[in-house]
Design a protein around this motif. Sequence first.
Motif, PDB file in Angstrom:
ATOM      1  N   LYS A 191       0.832  -1.201   0.000  1.00 12.81           N
ATOM      2  CA  LYS A 191       0.000   0.000   0.000  1.00 12.81           C
ATOM      3  C   LYS A 191       0.871   1.257   0.000  1.00 12.81           C
ATOM      4  CE  LYS A 191      -4.364  -1.419   2.157  1.00 12.81           C
ATOM      5  NZ  LYS A 191      -5.240  -1.220   3.335  1.00 12.81           N
ATOM      6  N   ALA A 192       1.937   1.233   0.804  1.00 15.74           N
ATOM      7  CA  ALA A 192       2.839   2.396   0.863  1.00 15.74           C
ATOM      8  C   ALA A 192       3.506   2.624  -0.484  1.00 15.74           C
ATOM      9  CB  ALA A 192       3.881   2.184   1.959  1.00 15.74           C
ATOM     10  N   GLN A 193       3.940   1.556  -1.128  1.00 11.55           N
ATOM     11  CA  GLN A 193       4.563   1.693  -2.448  1.00 11.55           C
ATOM     12  C   GLN A 193       3.566   2.233  -3.466  1.00 11.55           C
ATOM     13  OE1 GLN A 193       7.311  -2.249  -1.697  1.00 11.55           O
ATOM     14  NE2 GLN A 193       6.620  -1.905  -3.779  1.00 11.55           N
ATOM     15  N   ALA A 194       2.316   1.753  -3.385  1.00 11.32           N
ATOM     16  CA  ALA A 194       1.291   2.218  -4.320  1.00 11.32           C
ATOM     17  C   ALA A 194       1.015   3.704  -4.123  1.00 11.32           C
ATOM     18  CB  ALA A 194       0.012   1.403  -4.147  1.00 11.32           C
ATOM     19  N   VAL A 251     -11.426  -6.857  -4.054  1.00 12.60           N
ATOM     20  CA  VAL A 251     -12.354  -5.741  -3.887  1.00 12.60           C
ATOM     21  C   VAL A 251     -11.917  -4.847  -2.735  1.00 12.60           C
ATOM     22  CG1 VAL A 251     -14.748  -5.110  -3.459  1.00 12.60           C
ATOM     23  CG2 VAL A 251     -14.238  -7.116  -4.861  1.00 12.60           C
ATOM     24  N   GLU A 252     -11.451  -5.456  -1.647  1.00 11.03           N
ATOM     25  CA  GLU A 252     -10.970  -4.681  -0.500  1.00 11.03           C
ATOM     26  C   GLU A 252      -9.852  -3.726  -0.880  1.00 11.03           C
ATOM     27  OE1 GLU A 252      -9.712  -7.308   2.610  1.00 11.03           O
ATOM     28  OE2 GLU A 252     -11.621  -8.383   2.664  1.00 11.03           O
ATOM     29  N   LEU A 253      -8.938  -4.208  -1.727  1.00 14.63           N
ATOM     30  CA  LEU A 253      -7.741  -3.437  -2.042  1.00 14.63           C
ATOM     31  C   LEU A 253      -7.868  -2.622  -3.329  1.00 14.63           C
ATOM     32  CD1 LEU A 253      -4.951  -6.036  -1.135  1.00 14.63           C
ATOM     33  CD2 LEU A 253      -5.808  -4.129   0.242  1.00 14.63           C
ATOM     34  N   ARG A 254      -9.041  -2.615  -3.930  1.00 13.83           N
ATOM     35  CA  ARG A 254      -9.220  -1.990  -5.240  1.00 13.83           C
ATOM     36  C   ARG A 254      -8.749  -0.539  -5.262  1.00 13.83           C
ATOM     37  NH1 ARG A 254     -13.099   0.837  -8.251  1.00 13.83           N
ATOM     38  NH2 ARG A 254     -13.166   0.223 -10.456  1.00 13.83           N
ATOM     39  N   VAL A 264      -3.066  -1.743  -5.099  1.00  9.09           N
ATOM     40  CA  VAL A 264      -2.499  -3.095  -5.049  1.00  9.09           C
ATOM     41  C   VAL A 264      -3.458  -4.035  -5.769  1.00  9.09           C
ATOM     42  CG1 VAL A 264      -1.734  -4.988  -3.576  1.00  9.09           C
ATOM     43  CG2 VAL A 264      -1.383  -2.609  -2.853  1.00  9.09           C
ATOM     44  N   ARG A 265      -2.966  -4.775  -6.736  1.00  9.68           N
ATOM     45  CA  ARG A 265      -3.829  -5.670  -7.497  1.00  9.68           C
ATOM     46  C   ARG A 265      -3.732  -7.099  -6.973  1.00  9.68           C
ATOM     47  NH1 ARG A 265      -4.485  -4.035 -13.815  1.00  9.68           N
ATOM     48  NH2 ARG A 265      -4.649  -1.781 -13.522  1.00  9.68           N
ATOM     49  N   VAL A 266      -4.878  -7.750  -6.902  1.00  7.19           N
ATOM     50  CA  VAL A 266      -4.942  -9.145  -6.483  1.00  7.19           C
ATOM     51  C   VAL A 266      -5.272  -9.981  -7.723  1.00  7.19           C
ATOM     52  CG1 VAL A 266      -6.082 -10.843  -5.006  1.00  7.19           C
ATOM     53  CG2 VAL A 266      -5.679  -8.506  -4.171  1.00  7.19           C
ATOM     54  N   VAL A 267      -4.446 -10.974  -7.978  1.00  4.79           N
ATOM     55  CA  VAL A 267      -4.561 -11.818  -9.168  1.00  4.79           C
ATOM     56  C   VAL A 267      -4.838 -13.254  -8.731  1.00  4.79           C
ATOM     57  CG1 VAL A 267      -3.359 -12.712 -11.204  1.00  4.79           C
ATOM     58  CG2 VAL A 267      -2.963 -10.340 -10.450  1.00  4.79           C
ATOM     59  N   THR A 268      -5.859 -13.869  -9.326  1.00  2.00           N
ATOM     60  CA  THR A 268      -6.131 -15.278  -9.081  1.00  2.00           C
ATOM     61  C   THR A 268      -5.763 -16.071 -10.326  1.00  2.00           C
ATOM     62  OG1 THR A 268      -7.998 -14.697  -7.641  1.00  2.00           O
ATOM     63  CG2 THR A 268      -7.868 -16.985  -8.419  1.00  2.00           C
ATOM     64  N   ILE A 269      -4.892 -17.047 -10.165  1.00  2.00           N
ATOM     65  CA  ILE A 269      -4.525 -17.950 -11.246  1.00  2.00           C
ATOM     66  C   ILE A 269      -5.094 -19.326 -10.914  1.00  2.00           C
ATOM     67  CG2 ILE A 269      -2.662 -19.038 -12.553  1.00  2.00           C
ATOM     68  CD1 ILE A 269      -2.680 -16.057 -12.976  1.00  2.00           C
ATOM     69  N   ALA A 270      -5.893 -19.877 -11.831  1.00  2.00           N
ATOM     70  CA  ALA A 270      -6.471 -21.207 -11.638  1.00  2.00           C
ATOM     71  C   ALA A 270      -5.857 -22.168 -12.647  1.00  2.00           C
ATOM     72  CB  ALA A 270      -7.983 -21.156 -11.784  1.00  2.00           C
TER      73      ALA A 270
END
Length: 267
Positions: free
Chosen positions: A131-134, A177-180, A184-190
């Motif tokens: 978050k600080a970097q963003a 959604v919390e971090l939108r 900071v991006r959250v990526v899901t790889i399936a």
Amino acid sequence: MNTSLMSKRVFITGASSGIGAALARHYAEQGAMVGLVARRREVLQQLVAGLPHPQRHRIYPLDVTDHAALAAAAADFIAAGNGIDVVIANAGISQGTLTEFKEDLPVFERIVATNVSATVATFAPFVAAMKAQARAGDKGCRLVGIGSVAGIRGLPGAGAYSASKAAVISYCESLRVELRSSGVRVVTIAPGYIDTPMTQVNTYPMPFLMPAPRFAAKAAADIARGASYSVIPWQMGVVAKLLRLLPNWAYDLAFSKAPHKTRQAGH
């Protein structure tokens, strides 16, 4: 070499083999500093010795269910790299389980602890730094959860694994959604079927089986662009969507005689 990745700092759990090791090799070959987490020190040492610039990387021999050890490793890696770019919660185990056998309950609990709770414990120590970097303008921070196509619909004989991967997918969606607004991006790889030690024990056909290095390259591309959700290979994504659309009666009929994962030895 892709110079845009030269400054990348990538932390990977479950790094000693399979998908984790393939991702470590891919990022190291792109010039990244890699932090590698797994239980077996000697395997991590062998892996790092074979990477470009081995002195650049750091190993953390620990069990991901030891959350204090994970937090300490995260703090060390952030300090060593003066920040963090990509965290990949990849550690996972798979074992056949059947609810009717009471001796399978500890197996179920171990799978959930490793595949789900440890994903949360892996991400948690990095969120504040990201978050600080963003806020400072860094748009490259990624938290990456490794789910599975097995989390799309429950597979017979694999209740623990399917449930754990479904939980990872839902958890990462919540976190995304919390971090939108944080940057900071959250990526899901399936992943579908990837050629790793985990799948090499399967005795049933595995459609669209993909080599681990090819998977790693495709996953890294999706991570770089900040994809919210990606199924690799794409063909398994189509299969997963079709399975999700099947009414329960049709799914139940089709999979009632599907082969089961092997239960714990000795049962």
